[in-house]
Write an enzyme that holds these catalytic residues in place. Structure first.
Site, PDB file in Angstrom:
ATOM      1  N   HIS A  60       0.988  -1.380  -0.025  1.00  0.00           N
ATOM      2  CA  HIS A  60      -0.293  -0.092  -0.424  1.00  0.00           C
ATOM      3  C   HIS A  60       0.938   1.377   0.156  1.00  0.00           C
ATOM      4  O   HIS A  60       2.099   1.138   1.076  1.00  0.00           O
ATOM      5  CB  HIS A  60      -0.761  -0.313   1.097  1.00  0.00           C
ATOM      6  CG  HIS A  60      -1.547  -1.028   0.990  1.00  0.00           C
ATOM      7  ND1 HIS A  60      -2.228  -1.748   2.994  1.00  0.00           N
ATOM      8  CD2 HIS A  60      -2.438  -1.852   0.322  1.00  0.00           C
ATOM      9  CE1 HIS A  60      -2.648  -2.874   1.732  1.00  0.00           C
ATOM     10  NE2 HIS A  60      -2.681  -2.895   1.087  1.00  0.00           N
ATOM     11  N   LYS A  69       6.477   6.044   7.565  1.00  0.00           N
ATOM     12  CA  LYS A  69       5.742   4.882   8.316  1.00  0.00           C
ATOM     13  C   LYS A  69       6.694   4.348   9.064  1.00  0.00           C
ATOM     14  O   LYS A  69       8.043   3.465   8.874  1.00  0.00           O
ATOM     15  CB  LYS A  69       5.123   3.563   7.786  1.00  0.00           C
ATOM     16  CG  LYS A  69       3.569   4.045   6.587  1.00  0.00           C
ATOM     17  CD  LYS A  69       3.052   2.874   6.478  1.00  0.00           C
ATOM     18  CE  LYS A  69       1.598   3.291   5.855  1.00  0.00           C
ATOM     19  NZ  LYS A  69       1.467   2.243   4.367  1.00  0.00           N
ATOM     20  N   TYR A 129       2.572   1.080  14.150  1.00  0.00           N
ATOM     21  CA  TYR A 129       2.483   2.511  13.298  1.00  0.00           C
ATOM     22  C   TYR A 129       2.655   3.616  13.372  1.00  0.00           C
ATOM     23  O   TYR A 129       1.550   3.810  13.126  1.00  0.00           O
ATOM     24  CB  TYR A 129       2.675   1.109  11.975  1.00  0.00           C
ATOM     25  CG  TYR A 129       1.676   0.735  10.861  1.00  0.00           C
ATOM     26  CD1 TYR A 129       1.189   2.632   9.759  1.00  0.00           C
ATOM     27  CD2 TYR A 129       0.672   0.273  11.224  1.00  0.00           C
ATOM     28  CE1 TYR A 129       0.113   2.059   9.249  1.00  0.00           C
ATOM     29  CE2 TYR A 129      -0.335  -0.106  10.906  1.00  0.00           C
ATOM     30  CZ  TYR A 129      -0.641   0.697  10.035  1.00  0.00           C
ATOM     31  OH  TYR A 129      -2.045   0.301   8.395  1.00  0.00           O
ATOM     32  N   ASP A 166      -6.391  -6.175  -2.112  1.00  0.00           N
ATOM     33  CA  ASP A 166      -4.825  -6.709  -2.204  1.00  0.00           C
ATOM     34  C   ASP A 166      -4.960  -7.492  -3.567  1.00  0.00           C
ATOM     35  O   ASP A 166      -4.342  -8.322  -4.285  1.00  0.00           O
ATOM     36  CB  ASP A 166      -4.306  -7.161  -0.904  1.00  0.00           C
ATOM     37  CG  ASP A 166      -4.134  -6.096  -0.152  1.00  0.00           C
ATOM     38  OD1 ASP A 166      -4.182  -5.117  -0.269  1.00  0.00           O
ATOM     39  OD2 ASP A 166      -3.751  -6.142   1.183  1.00  0.00           O
TER      40      ASP A 166
END
Length: 187
Positions: A60, A69, A129, A166
């Site tokens: 992503h 991130k 994250y 996905d």
């Protein structure tokens, strides 16, 4: 903190200092000055995900509103991947992989402009994250996790469990170039 830059500049594997004894351990997972000294931007959003063995999330990215991130696993273990998809980058299509676990307590910095994904190799994983921009679902795109041009060597134990997004994601070469971030040196 031990900081290791990877084969792609700007992508870091971080090992915070852990202080432990018979009672358990203590560690700082974020300290603005220390991480800013590494060149990490201000982080504005925290996310937490729990996943079962065999779940594959990714790859992503957001563009615009790219997110850097800082990721880590609190419990369990994952195989984590960052793929450079910045147009004009000398590392375009290259990836960095690392195993993250609650036991190792490593962190992984994925800069803005990289597609990110992970595969759970333990019974469950609690994945945390911090992001450098807010989530903008209208700018999110996915890159096919098994794109043969990316040649990521996922440590699969059977078919991965995927979301519909996905499962149907396009290969990187199928994404219109204007949808992809641009390498800063190429501007």
């Amino acid at each position: 903190m031990n900081c290791r830059e990877t084969a792609i500049p700007g992508v870091w594997i971080l090992e915070p200092k852990v202080f432990g004894d018979a009672r358990g351990f203590f560690m700082e997972t974020w300290q603005r000055r220390r991480y800013a000294d590494l060149g990490l931007p201000e982080l504005v959003q925290d996310n937490l995900a729990r996943s079962a063995r065999g779940v594959l999330r990714g790859l992503h990215v957001q563009h615009p509103h790219a997110q850097g991130k800082l990721v880590q696993v609190l419990e369990g273990e994952v195989f984590d991947v960052a793929v450079d998809i910045r147009r004009g980058s000398p590392w375009y299509g290259h990836s960095v992989t690392v195993t993250l676990s609650g036991e190792s307590r490593r962190q992984f910095w994925i800069p803005p402009g990289f597609a990110h994904g992970y595969y759970v190799t333990s019974d469950t994983a609690l994945f945390a994250y911090k992001c450098s921009d807010y989530y903008h679902p209208e700018t999110e795109l996915a890159v096919r996790w098994d794109d043969p041009d990316l040649a990521i060597d996922w440590p699969l134990a059977g078919a991965p469990l995927l979301s519909e997004k996905d499962r149907t994601a396009p290969r990187l070469a199928e994404i219109a170039p204007e949808r992809l971030p641009v390498y800063a040196a190429a501007r």
